[in-house]
Design an enzyme around this catalytic site. Structure first.
Site, PDB file in Angstrom:
ATOM      1  N   CYS A   2       0.857  -1.176   0.000  1.00 19.28           N
ATOM      2  CA  CYS A   2       0.000   0.000   0.000  1.00 19.28           C
ATOM      3  C   CYS A   2       0.898   1.233   0.000  1.00 19.28           C
ATOM      4  CB  CYS A   2      -0.856   0.024   1.253  1.00 19.28           C
ATOM      5  SG  CYS A   2      -1.732  -1.517   1.531  1.00 19.28           S
ATOM      6  N   ARG A  27       1.255   1.861  -6.048  1.00 21.23           N
ATOM      7  CA  ARG A  27       1.473   0.875  -4.977  1.00 21.23           C
ATOM      8  C   ARG A  27       0.178   0.157  -4.583  1.00 21.23           C
ATOM      9  NH1 ARG A  27       6.241   1.372  -2.249  1.00 21.23           N
ATOM     10  NH2 ARG A  27       5.357   0.289  -0.486  1.00 21.23           N
ATOM     11  N   TRP A  74      -3.791  -1.651  -1.211  1.00 21.42           N
ATOM     12  CA  TRP A  74      -3.690  -2.832  -2.079  1.00 21.42           C
ATOM     13  C   TRP A  74      -3.977  -3.978  -1.136  1.00 21.42           C
ATOM     14  CZ3 TRP A  74      -3.221  -4.475  -6.949  1.00 21.42           C
ATOM     15  CH2 TRP A  74      -2.684  -5.733  -7.194  1.00 21.42           C
ATOM     16  N   ASN A  98       1.249  -0.104   6.063  1.00 21.34           N
ATOM     17  CA  ASN A  98       1.617  -0.876   4.877  1.00 21.34           C
ATOM     18  C   ASN A  98       2.436  -2.057   5.375  1.00 21.34           C
ATOM     19  OD1 ASN A  98       2.553  -1.754   2.347  1.00 21.34           O
ATOM     20  ND2 ASN A  98       4.313  -0.376   2.475  1.00 21.34           N
ATOM     21  N   GLY A  99       2.082  -3.261   4.953  1.00 24.48           N
ATOM     22  CA  GLY A  99       2.827  -4.443   5.393  1.00 24.48           C
ATOM     23  C   GLY A  99       1.862  -5.549   5.782  1.00 24.48           C
ATOM     24  N   GLU A 480       9.220 -19.177 -21.284  1.00 25.84           N
ATOM     25  CA  GLU A 480       8.983 -17.861 -20.689  1.00 25.84           C
ATOM     26  C   GLU A 480       9.982 -16.836 -21.238  1.00 25.84           C
ATOM     27  OE1 GLU A 480       6.760 -16.376 -19.245  1.00 25.84           O
ATOM     28  OE2 GLU A 480       7.666 -14.716 -18.179  1.00 25.84           O
ATOM     29  N   LYS A 484       8.878 -13.495 -23.213  1.00 24.25           N
ATOM     30  CA  LYS A 484       9.256 -12.152 -22.740  1.00 24.25           C
ATOM     31  C   LYS A 484       9.919 -11.374 -23.871  1.00 24.25           C
ATOM     32  CE  LYS A 484       7.637 -11.862 -19.904  1.00 24.25           C
ATOM     33  NZ  LYS A 484       6.687 -12.206 -18.871  1.00 24.25           N
ATOM     34  N   GLU A 487       7.284 -10.414 -26.626  1.00 24.75           N
ATOM     35  CA  GLU A 487       6.219  -9.460 -26.299  1.00 24.75           C
ATOM     36  C   GLU A 487       6.719  -8.040 -26.110  1.00 24.75           C
ATOM     37  OE1 GLU A 487       3.926 -10.264 -22.743  1.00 24.75           O
ATOM     38  OE2 GLU A 487       5.693 -10.978 -21.699  1.00 24.75           O
ATOM     39  N   HIS A 503      14.463 -32.889 -33.457  1.00 22.65           N
ATOM     40  CA  HIS A 503      13.239 -33.301 -34.145  1.00 22.65           C
ATOM     41  C   HIS A 503      12.640 -32.160 -34.973  1.00 22.65           C
ATOM     42  CE1 HIS A 503      13.410 -37.061 -31.960  1.00 22.65           C
ATOM     43  NE2 HIS A 503      13.762 -36.329 -30.908  1.00 22.65           N
ATOM     44  N   LYS A 602      -2.762  -5.479 -19.831  1.00 20.29           N
ATOM     45  CA  LYS A 602      -2.300  -6.104 -18.592  1.00 20.29           C
ATOM     46  C   LYS A 602      -3.264  -7.190 -18.121  1.00 20.29           C
ATOM     47  CE  LYS A 602       0.443  -6.742 -15.184  1.00 20.29           C
ATOM     48  NZ  LYS A 602       1.624  -7.540 -15.536  1.00 20.29           N
TER      49      LYS A 602
HETATM   50  C1  F6R Z   1       3.064 -12.049 -20.222  1.00 20.95           C
HETATM   51  C2  F6R Z   1       1.844 -11.838 -19.467  1.00 20.95           C
HETATM   52  C3  F6R Z   1       0.632 -12.600 -19.860  1.00 20.95           C
HETATM   53  C4  F6R Z   1      -0.165 -13.028 -18.623  1.00 20.95           C
HETATM   54  C5  F6R Z   1      -1.492 -13.676 -19.035  1.00 20.95           C
HETATM   55  C6  F6R Z   1      -2.262 -14.198 -17.845  1.00 20.95           C
HETATM   56  O1  F6R Z   1       4.124 -11.304 -19.717  1.00 20.95           O
HETATM   57  O2  F6R Z   1       1.807 -11.047 -18.567  1.00 20.95           O
HETATM   58  O3  F6R Z   1       0.964 -13.706 -20.642  1.00 20.95           O
HETATM   59  O4  F6R Z   1       0.624 -13.913 -17.879  1.00 20.95           O
HETATM   60  O5  F6R Z   1      -2.278 -12.749 -19.726  1.00 20.95           O
HETATM   61  O6  F6R Z   1      -2.591 -13.172 -16.963  1.00 20.95           O
HETATM   62  P1  F6R Z   1      -3.007 -13.475 -15.466  1.00 20.95           P
HETATM   63  O7  F6R Z   1      -1.836 -14.080 -14.801  1.00 20.95           O
HETATM   64  O8  F6R Z   1      -3.381 -12.136 -14.907  1.00 20.95           O
HETATM   65  O9  F6R Z   1      -4.166 -14.419 -15.515  1.00 20.95           O
END
Ligand code: F6R
Length: 607
Positions: A2, A27, A74, A98-99, A480, A484, A487, A503, A602
């Site tokens: 928070c 935060r 949060w 916060n904590g 992964e 990364k 994207e 293969h 996001k």
């Molecule tokens: C990649 C990324 C996405 C999420 C995916 C699932 O860096 O952030 O691939 O991992 O959209 O999102 P959550 O975890 O919020 O269900």
């Protein structure tokens, strides 16, 4: 995670606090509130949702107070709601926090016995009543006595009607700074909150308590001894300040991982007893031996965490695990029932496909649990049990700290389940827990490689294709790493299990193809090392991630990145952090929008 702000001076405290909170919304932002000391009486205003709701509420108020504390939340204990929003009060005093207070349930029962009434589900309200119960005419002493009873992390700011000329603040394991103005003092979780008022800051140290008055401050260390702390001049511009001096939120979040992991594991294990515990796991515990299968469902980066969990759960809890992509799971003819434990992995808790999969599993009689970062999110609410990752808000679209905190939660859960199923002994549990406790330090050491990784990234930022190889637990890390890179830098990348290269993908290898090989010391080290030879025999470029001191691949690869040794299962943490830093630098060097890559959101709340 928070945000808190405090102010004592001559300005309108309400305006200073709301402006400060607006700089801390990153935060946390599920509710906000302020408490003002107006003519010796505390007035509290709180509101659910973003700060704008609190701001609108305050438009018609004519507060003239020049002392107050504020909070943007949060949620960790208790869903986002008006009752759970800070500040929290006990008669005549008010607290923002916060904590995480680990022993809050114990303290709460003790306070209820003494007659204190609780209005919220938060751990913070416990702190308010605890301070009140310890108050005997001197607020600082009451705060000191209270924090001696608290186990956990806190940054606190407290005001009291009995001592209206001061704010008492304290910290342990959660950040808190004092901002020194002219005839005015500020407290804040983070510098940006008050950077428009002062550039002079004191960073409180662990266990410090301070008294802030209009024109002065006093600091006491953990033993209660008055102490001088250095005043630092901060010359960041406001944009830099919000990101704590980092260029991007993603970079900041990569660097937050050691701290985030400490927050994830806090209060959930005992090294002495080699045990793991989670709140609200009665349903999972009672069926632990009856489950015959776990089905993990997730999307994107969370799905990669699930692939790692399959290794953990099968090895440690001796139970078969299937890992599915949520958008595939929901449209299949499923064979699941009440003997299936369904596990959703999600940072946001709002991903539409994952939510829908969870609803299907629930309808078919499975016990549904989730590992989630957002308290009160849809998936968390609809789960029988939840492990919150406590990573704090993740702002960068590319997931980093959410991934590593999910994976550490999954390892803790595997230990928990292994013990409940009676298949994991004390010594093995201890070995895993010991390695988990050392993990933050391992990641710190990887972060020290940043410059080295940047220099390597400079050579490859302009290529069109990349291959990532890993094996066993590091195969999902290859996936992964590739995700990364694509994207945020828009470089096409593929992740493969190293043994699968022959293969098909081996056809791609020539002098123009960089191959990122995850090759820490492990049970499959020799196998992966021979894959490196195969790439080199075809003139491919190899960037290898190896364990410190490993001489085996030296001289055979184009670049070597060394990571600290840890147990094989945990090697995914240092390897994934290397891939995060590498992708970050490629995107940054290309001048791309690292935090908001094109076409991505996001939280994917639509199918
Ligand atoms: C990649 C990324 C996405 C999420 C995916 C699932 O860096 O952030 O691939 O991992 O959209 O999102 P959550 O975890 O919020 O269900």
């Amino acid at each position: 995670m928070c945000g808190i702000v405090g102010y004592i001076g001559s300005k309108n405290a309400s305006a200073v606090l709301v402006e400060g909170l607006s700089k801390l919304e990153y935060r946390g932002y599920d509710s906000a509130g302020i408490a003002l000391l107006e003519k010796g009486v505390i007035h509290t205003e709180r509101s659910v949702g973003k700060l704008v709701n609190l701001r609108n509420m305050l438009i018609d108020n004519k507060f003239t107070a020049t002392t107050g504390i504020g909070h943007t939340r949060w949620a960790t204990h208790g869903k986002p709601s008006f009752e759970n929003a800070h500040p929290h009060r006990s008669e005549g005093l008010t607290v923002v926090h916060n904590g995480i207070i680990e022993n809050y349930l114990e303290l709460k029962s003790m306070l209820i016995e003494k007659g204190y009434k609780f209005e919220s589900e938060t751990d913070t309200e416990v702190v308010a009543h605890l301070i009140k119960s310890n108050f005997s005419g001197y607020l600082r002493k009451a705060v000191r006595k209270s924090i001696e009873q608290i186990i956990g992390s806190y940054a606190l700011a407290v005001i009291s009607e009995e001592e209206p000329d001061r704010i008492i603040i304290a910290r342990k394991d959660s950040p808190l700074v004092i901002g020194i103005g002219e005839d005015e003092m500020f407290a804040a979780s983070d510098i940006p909150a008050v950077l428009s008022h002062t550039r002079n800051f004191i960073f409180l140290e662990e266990g410090d308590i301070a008294i802030l008055k209009k024109g002065s401050y006093e600091i006491f260390d953990i033993d209660g001894t008055p102490i001088e702390r250095e005043i630092k001049q901060i010359d960041w511009n406001p944009v830099m300040a919000e990101k704590a001096g980092y260029d991007h939120f993603m970079q900041k979040e990569i660097y937050e991982q050691p701290r985030a992991i400490i927050d994830t594991i806090r209060g959930r294990y005992s090294l002495e007893e080699s045990t793991v515990f989670f709140d609200g796991f009665e349903k999972v515990e009672s069926s632990a031996k009856a489950f015959n299968r776990i089905v993990i469902v997730a999307c994107g980066t969370s799905w990669h965490a699930g692939l790692i969990a399959k290794f953990y759960l099968e090895k440690i809890a001796k139970i078969p695990v299937e890992v599915d992509i949520a958008s595939e799971f929901r449209y299949r003819d499923l064979v699941i029932d009440d003997k299936t434990l369904f596990l959703a992995l999600t940072q946001s808790g709002e991903t539409a496909d994952t939510l829908s999969a969870l609803r299907i599993a629930k309808k078919m009689g499975s016990t549904v649990m989730s590992i989630c970062n957002v308290v009160g999110s849809s998936i968390a609410r609809e789960s029988d049990s939840v492990i919150y990752t406590h990573a704090g808000p993740e702002i960068g679209v590319a997931s980093t700290k959410a991934f590593t905190t999910q994976v550490v939660s999954l390892l803790l859960f595997s230990i928990y389940l292994g013990q409940k199923r009676g298949v994991l002994g004390h010594d093995e549990s201890f070995r895993y827990l010991q390695a988990i406790v050392e993990l933050p330090e391992v990641i710190e050491k990887v972060l020290e490689q940043d410059k080295n990784i940047l220099e390597i990234a400079k050579n490859y930022k302009d290529v069109s294709n990349f291959l990532y190889l890993g094996r066993n637990v590091n195969y999902p890390v290859a996936l992964e790493g590739a995700l990364k890179l694509k994207e945020i830098s828009y470089i096409h990348a593929e992740g493969y299990p190293a043994g699968e290269m022959k293969h098909g993908p081996i056809a791609l290898i020539d002098k123009n193809l960089p191959v990122f090989v995850l090759c820490p010391k492990s049970s499959v080290y020799e196998k992966v090392a021979s894959n490196v030879e195969e790439v080199k025999a075809r003139d491919g470029i190899v960037i290898a991630v190896v364990t410190e001191g490993d001489e085996g691949l030296k001289g055979k690869c184009d670049h070597i990145i060394e990571i600290p040794a840890t147990i094989e299962e945990l090697s995914v943490f240092p390897t994934v952090v290397v891939t995060q830093i590498f992708s970050y630098h490629c995107a940054h060097l290309l001048g791309l929008d690292v935090d908001q890559p094109r076409n991505l959101a996001k939280s994917v709340t639509v199918e």
